[in-house]
Write a protein that holds these residues in place. Structure first.
Motif, PDB file in Angstrom:
ATOM      1  N   SER A 110       0.864  -1.549  -0.080  1.00  0.00           N
ATOM      2  CA  SER A 110      -0.102  -0.003  -0.125  1.00  0.00           C
ATOM      3  C   SER A 110       0.857   1.230   0.038  1.00  0.00           C
ATOM      4  CB  SER A 110      -0.982   0.001   1.079  1.00  0.00           C
ATOM      5  OG  SER A 110      -0.576  -0.213   2.087  1.00  0.00           O
ATOM      6  N   SER A 111       2.139   1.100  -0.315  1.00  0.00           N
ATOM      7  CA  SER A 111       2.883   2.369  -0.207  1.00  0.00           C
ATOM      8  C   SER A 111       2.721   3.332  -1.425  1.00  0.00           C
ATOM      9  CB  SER A 111       4.360   1.906  -0.371  1.00  0.00           C
ATOM     10  OG  SER A 111       4.722   1.355  -1.580  1.00  0.00           O
ATOM     11  N   THR A 112       2.468   2.919  -2.622  1.00  0.00           N
ATOM     12  CA  THR A 112       2.211   3.672  -3.970  1.00  0.00           C
ATOM     13  C   THR A 112       1.180   2.745  -4.843  1.00  0.00           C
ATOM     14  OG1 THR A 112       3.875   2.459  -5.042  1.00  0.00           O
ATOM     15  CG2 THR A 112       4.686   4.248  -3.941  1.00  0.00           C
TER      16      THR A 112
ATOM     17  N   PHE B  42      -1.780   1.452  -6.955  1.00  0.00           N
ATOM     18  CA  PHE B  42      -3.194   0.766  -6.635  1.00  0.00           C
ATOM     19  C   PHE B  42      -3.316   0.555  -5.420  1.00  0.00           C
ATOM     20  CE2 PHE B  42      -3.083  -1.106 -11.255  1.00  0.00           C
ATOM     21  CZ  PHE B  42      -3.979  -0.365 -11.767  1.00  0.00           C
TER      22      PHE B  42
ATOM     23  N   ARG C 138       6.185  -2.740   2.908  1.00  0.00           N
ATOM     24  CA  ARG C 138       7.645  -3.263   3.151  1.00  0.00           C
ATOM     25  C   ARG C 138       8.390  -1.882   4.110  1.00  0.00           C
ATOM     26  NH1 ARG C 138      10.249  -5.725  -2.119  1.00  0.00           N
ATOM     27  NH2 ARG C 138       9.723  -3.754  -3.132  1.00  0.00           N
TER      28      ARG C 138
ATOM     29  N   GLN D 150       6.169   4.894   4.990  1.00  0.00           N
ATOM     30  CA  GLN D 150       5.651   5.387   3.765  1.00  0.00           C
ATOM     31  C   GLN D 150       3.981   5.744   3.941  1.00  0.00           C
ATOM     32  OE1 GLN D 150       7.724   2.676   0.991  1.00  0.00           O
ATOM     33  NE2 GLN D 150       7.788   4.565  -0.173  1.00  0.00           N
TER      34      GLN D 150
ATOM     35  N   VAL E 146       5.882  -9.383   1.495  1.00  0.00           N
ATOM     36  CA  VAL E 146       4.949 -10.950   1.340  1.00  0.00           C
ATOM     37  C   VAL E 146       5.830 -11.972   1.197  1.00  0.00           C
ATOM     38  CG1 VAL E 146       3.032  -9.485   0.669  1.00  0.00           C
ATOM     39  CG2 VAL E 146       4.489 -10.506  -1.032  1.00  0.00           C
TER      40      VAL E 146
ATOM     41  N   GLY F 120       3.105  -6.537  -5.988  1.00  0.00           N
ATOM     42  CA  GLY F 120       3.680  -7.070  -7.081  1.00  0.00           C
ATOM     43  C   GLY F 120       4.637  -6.280  -8.039  1.00  0.00           C
TER      44      GLY F 120
ATOM     45  N   LYS G 260       0.952 -14.117 -13.087  1.00  0.00           N
ATOM     46  CA  LYS G 260      -0.472 -13.651 -13.155  1.00  0.00           C
ATOM     47  C   LYS G 260      -1.335 -14.913 -13.557  1.00  0.00           C
ATOM     48  CE  LYS G 260       0.618  -9.708 -11.562  1.00  0.00           C
ATOM     49  NZ  LYS G 260       0.513  -9.345 -10.037  1.00  0.00           N
TER      50      LYS G 260
ATOM     51  N   GLY H 200      -5.217  -2.869 -17.117  1.00  0.00           N
ATOM     52  CA  GLY H 200      -4.547  -2.805 -18.286  1.00  0.00           C
ATOM     53  C   GLY H 200      -3.474  -1.943 -17.957  1.00  0.00           C
ATOM     54  N   ALA H 201      -3.308  -0.822 -18.682  1.00  0.00           N
ATOM     55  CA  ALA H 201      -2.104   0.110 -18.279  1.00  0.00           C
ATOM     56  C   ALA H 201      -2.612   1.191 -17.402  1.00  0.00           C
ATOM     57  CB  ALA H 201      -1.463   0.623 -19.532  1.00  0.00           C
ATOM     58  N   PHE H 202      -1.916   1.355 -16.216  1.00  0.00           N
ATOM     59  CA  PHE H 202      -2.608   2.243 -15.132  1.00  0.00           C
ATOM     60  C   PHE H 202      -1.447   3.087 -14.889  1.00  0.00           C
ATOM     61  CE2 PHE H 202      -7.113   2.122 -13.967  1.00  0.00           C
ATOM     62  CZ  PHE H 202      -7.506   1.041 -15.065  1.00  0.00           C
TER      63      PHE H 202
ATOM     64  N   ASP I  73       3.462   3.254 -10.238  1.00  0.00           N
ATOM     65  CA  ASP I  73       5.129   3.209 -10.281  1.00  0.00           C
ATOM     66  C   ASP I  73       5.401   2.019 -11.023  1.00  0.00           C
ATOM     67  OD1 ASP I  73       5.291   5.446  -8.759  1.00  0.00           O
ATOM     68  OD2 ASP I  73       6.142   4.649  -7.060  1.00  0.00           O
TER      69      ASP I  73
ATOM     70  N   SER J  95       9.170  -0.175 -10.482  1.00  0.00           N
ATOM     71  CA  SER J  95       8.700  -1.522 -10.125  1.00  0.00           C
ATOM     72  C   SER J  95       8.918  -2.632 -11.363  1.00  0.00           C
ATOM     73  CB  SER J  95       7.215  -1.600  -9.691  1.00  0.00           C
ATOM     74  OG  SER J  95       7.058  -1.123  -8.449  1.00  0.00           O
TER      75      SER J  95
HETATM   76  N1  LIG Z   1      -0.079  -0.350 -13.197  1.00  0.00           N
HETATM   77  C1  LIG Z   1      -0.274  -1.267 -14.056  1.00  0.00           C
HETATM   78  O1  LIG Z   1      -0.125  -0.927 -15.525  1.00  0.00           O
HETATM   79  C2  LIG Z   1      -0.811  -2.602 -13.705  1.00  0.00           C
HETATM   80  C3  LIG Z   1      -1.412  -3.412 -14.580  1.00  0.00           C
HETATM   81  C4  LIG Z   1      -1.732  -4.675 -14.184  1.00  0.00           C
HETATM   82  C5  LIG Z   1      -1.406  -5.064 -13.015  1.00  0.00           C
HETATM   83  N2  LIG Z   1      -0.807  -4.490 -12.191  1.00  0.00           N
HETATM   84  C6  LIG Z   1      -0.663  -5.021 -10.851  1.00  0.00           C
HETATM   85  O2  LIG Z   1      -1.048  -3.935  -9.715  1.00  0.00           O
HETATM   86  C7  LIG Z   1      -0.373  -4.356  -8.487  1.00  0.00           C
HETATM   87  C8  LIG Z   1       0.293  -3.207  -7.931  1.00  0.00           C
HETATM   88  O3  LIG Z   1       1.224  -2.509  -8.872  1.00  0.00           O
HETATM   89  P1  LIG Z   1       1.165  -0.835  -9.013  1.00  0.00           P
HETATM   90  O4  LIG Z   1       0.768  -1.269 -10.359  1.00  0.00           O
HETATM   91  O5  LIG Z   1       0.403   0.021  -8.138  1.00  0.00           O
HETATM   92  O6  LIG Z   1       2.566  -0.530  -9.021  1.00  0.00           O
HETATM   93  P2  LIG Z   1       3.535   0.086  -7.874  1.00  0.00           P
HETATM   94  O7  LIG Z   1       3.010   1.686  -7.650  1.00  0.00           O
HETATM   95  O8  LIG Z   1       4.958   0.132  -8.146  1.00  0.00           O
HETATM   96  O9  LIG Z   1       2.963  -0.613  -6.642  1.00  0.00           O
HETATM   97  C9  LIG Z   1       3.525  -1.774  -6.368  1.00  0.00           C
HETATM   98  C10 LIG Z   1       3.344  -2.189  -4.805  1.00  0.00           C
HETATM   99  O10 LIG Z   1       3.960  -3.622  -4.701  1.00  0.00           O
HETATM  100  C11 LIG Z   1       4.823  -3.600  -3.407  1.00  0.00           C
HETATM  101  N3  LIG Z   1       5.741  -4.797  -3.418  1.00  0.00           N
HETATM  102  C12 LIG Z   1       6.444  -5.027  -4.285  1.00  0.00           C
HETATM  103  N4  LIG Z   1       7.274  -6.168  -3.815  1.00  0.00           N
HETATM  104  C13 LIG Z   1       6.829  -6.574  -2.742  1.00  0.00           C
HETATM  105  C14 LIG Z   1       6.830  -7.351  -1.680  1.00  0.00           C
HETATM  106  N5  LIG Z   1       7.764  -8.394  -1.808  1.00  0.00           N
HETATM  107  N6  LIG Z   1       6.188  -7.211  -0.423  1.00  0.00           N
HETATM  108  C15 LIG Z   1       5.356  -6.313  -0.255  1.00  0.00           C
HETATM  109  N7  LIG Z   1       5.100  -5.459  -1.076  1.00  0.00           N
HETATM  110  C16 LIG Z   1       5.709  -5.462  -2.300  1.00  0.00           C
HETATM  111  C17 LIG Z   1       5.499  -2.043  -3.503  1.00  0.00           C
HETATM  112  O11 LIG Z   1       5.995  -1.761  -2.446  1.00  0.00           O
HETATM  113  P3  LIG Z   1       7.505  -1.017  -2.355  1.00  0.00           P
HETATM  114  O12 LIG Z   1       6.993   0.470  -2.145  1.00  0.00           O
HETATM  115  O13 LIG Z   1       8.117  -1.303  -1.070  1.00  0.00           O
HETATM  116  O14 LIG Z   1       8.232  -1.175  -3.479  1.00  0.00           O
HETATM  117  C18 LIG Z   1       4.343  -1.236  -4.019  1.00  0.00           C
HETATM  118  O15 LIG Z   1       3.717  -0.985  -2.865  1.00  0.00           O
HETATM  119  C19 LIG Z   1       0.991  -5.321  -8.852  1.00  0.00           C
HETATM  120  O16 LIG Z   1       0.400  -6.836  -8.440  1.00  0.00           O
HETATM  121  C20 LIG Z   1       0.942  -5.277 -10.598  1.00  0.00           C
HETATM  122  O17 LIG Z   1       1.516  -6.531 -11.069  1.00  0.00           O
HETATM  123  C21 LIG Z   1      -0.195  -3.064 -12.467  1.00  0.00           C
END
Ligand SMILES: NC(=O)c1ccc[n+]([C@@H]2O[C@H](COP(=O)([O-])OP(=O)(O)OC[C@H]3O[C@@H](n4cnc5c(N)ncnc54)[C@H](OP(=O)(O)O)[C@@H]3O)[C@@H](O)[C@H]2O)c1
Length: 289
Positions: A14-16, A18, A38, A42, A61, A89, A156, A183-185, A188, A193
């Motif tokens: 939940s740091s950044t 979604f 983690r 934050q 996790v 993730g 996934k 899709g693409a959101f 970070d 990431s």
């Molecule tokens: N954005 C897109 O376009 C998109 C599309 C499809 C699916 N998704 C999925 O959406 C989910 C969230 O990603 P996001 O797009 O919101 O990107 P994001 O802003 O980079 O957020 C990723 C989050 O996952 C955390 N994380 C990574 N490894 C971890 C671990 N081992 N333990 C606990 N937390 C961990 C990060 O924590 P830290 O701050 O500590 O790094 C961060 O809070 C992911 O599962 C991703 O696969 C994203």
């Protein structure tokens, strides 16, 4: 499920992105959130703003002891968990042959085994309550695989397989499961990431370079708004009949639609071959009885 004002959410990562945006939307609605990260510092701005309804807990996790401790703290503080969001993730990009075993296993540790571990730690509480909702973050890449993203997509796909079975295992216990397929959101994800392969094999460049470039060029310009995605997820949780798959974004809808069409066309093109593989005279029933 508890009434909406008493619903307790447990969100990983939940740091950044979604995770954080969903936590903010849930808090704005007056509900309660266990913000796991983690680096819990934050999310301290949110726990300071909502001291009675937001709890920050350290959770990587991939660390089983932190998983158990985080769930224990959530239950000790709020007495229940109503919605588990397996959001944590990241994405590893590169051709299948380019990525090392270590990089692949690390990707699975977070995206698959991490989510699985958190789910198994929370499930006894949901079963005891005879209620709850699990949202598992997949991706459009959990339904359609793309060259250059095969390892990420495979994590996934794994989560989708787990979720589809889990939904059927826990439905009679009052627990719901929804697979979220964005899709693409604009998070970070395409920036910090994104893990790119160290090695690049020239033979694969013609088929993967444009996807890699697209990911990098799109960073900060993705069409998807995480705030609107958060509202869609809340809508699904509040629904009496939530979807098994919640696809988010017109790009995801069109990619999944195209895949469904092509799978169906191929299934029927090869149906004669497929159905003529049973022992002579054997009765073929439905899988699973
Ligand atoms: N954005 C897109 O376009 C998109 C599309 C499809 C699916 N998704 C999925 O959406 C989910 C969230 O990603 P996001 O797009 O919101 O990107 P994001 O802003 O980079 O957020 C990723 C989050 O996952 C955390 N994380 C990574 N490894 C971890 C671990 N081992 N333990 C606990 N937390 C961990 C990060 O924590 P830290 O701050 O500590 O790094 C961060 O809070 C992911 O599962 C991703 O696969 C994203």
């Amino acid at each position: 499920m508890a009434s909406s004002s008493h619903r307790v959410w447990f969100i990983t990562g939940s740091s950044t992105g979604f995770g954080r945006t969903l936590a903010e939307a849930v808090l704005d609605k007056g509900e309660t959130v266990v913000l796991t990260a983690r680096k819990p510092e934050q999310v301290e701005d949110l726990t300071a703003k909502f001291p009675n309804r937001a709890l920050a807990v350290r959770l990587d996790v991939t660390k089983p002891e932190e998983v158990r401790e985080a769930v224990k703290q959530a239950i000790a503080t709020f007495g229940r968990i109503d919605v588990l969001v397996n959001n944590a993730g990241y994405g590893t990009m590169g051709a299948i042959e380019e990525l090392s075993d270590e990089v692949v296993r690390r990707q699975f540790e977070t995206n698959v085994f991490g989510a699985l571990d958190v789910t198994r730690a929370v499930l006894p509480h949901l079963r005891q309550q005879r209620s709850g909702h699990i949202l598992n973050f997949s991706s459009v890449g959990g339904f359609v695989s793309f060259p250059g993203a095969g390892i990420y997509c495979s994590t996934k796909f794994a989560l989708e397989g787990i979720s589809e079975a889990l939904a059927q295992e826990v439905a009679h216990l009052g627990i719901k499961v929804t697979i979220v397929e964005p899709g693409a959101f604009r998070t970070d994800f395409n920036g910090r990431s994104l893990v790119l392969s160290d090695t690049q094999i020239a033979d694969y460049e013609p088929v993967i370079s444009s996807f890699r470039q697209w990911l990098q060029d799109n960073d900060g310009k993705q069409p998807g708004d995480p705030k609107k995605a958060a509202l869609a997820m809340i809508q699904a949780v509040e629904s009496d009949n939530p979807p098994l798959r919640l696809t988010l974004g017109a790009d995801a809808v069109s990619a999944i639609d195209a895949k469904l069409e092509s799978v169906k066309a191929e299934l029927y093109a090869w149906k004669e071959v497929a159905v003529n593989t049973a022992f002579e005279g054997a009765e073929v029933g439905a899988i699973g009885g």
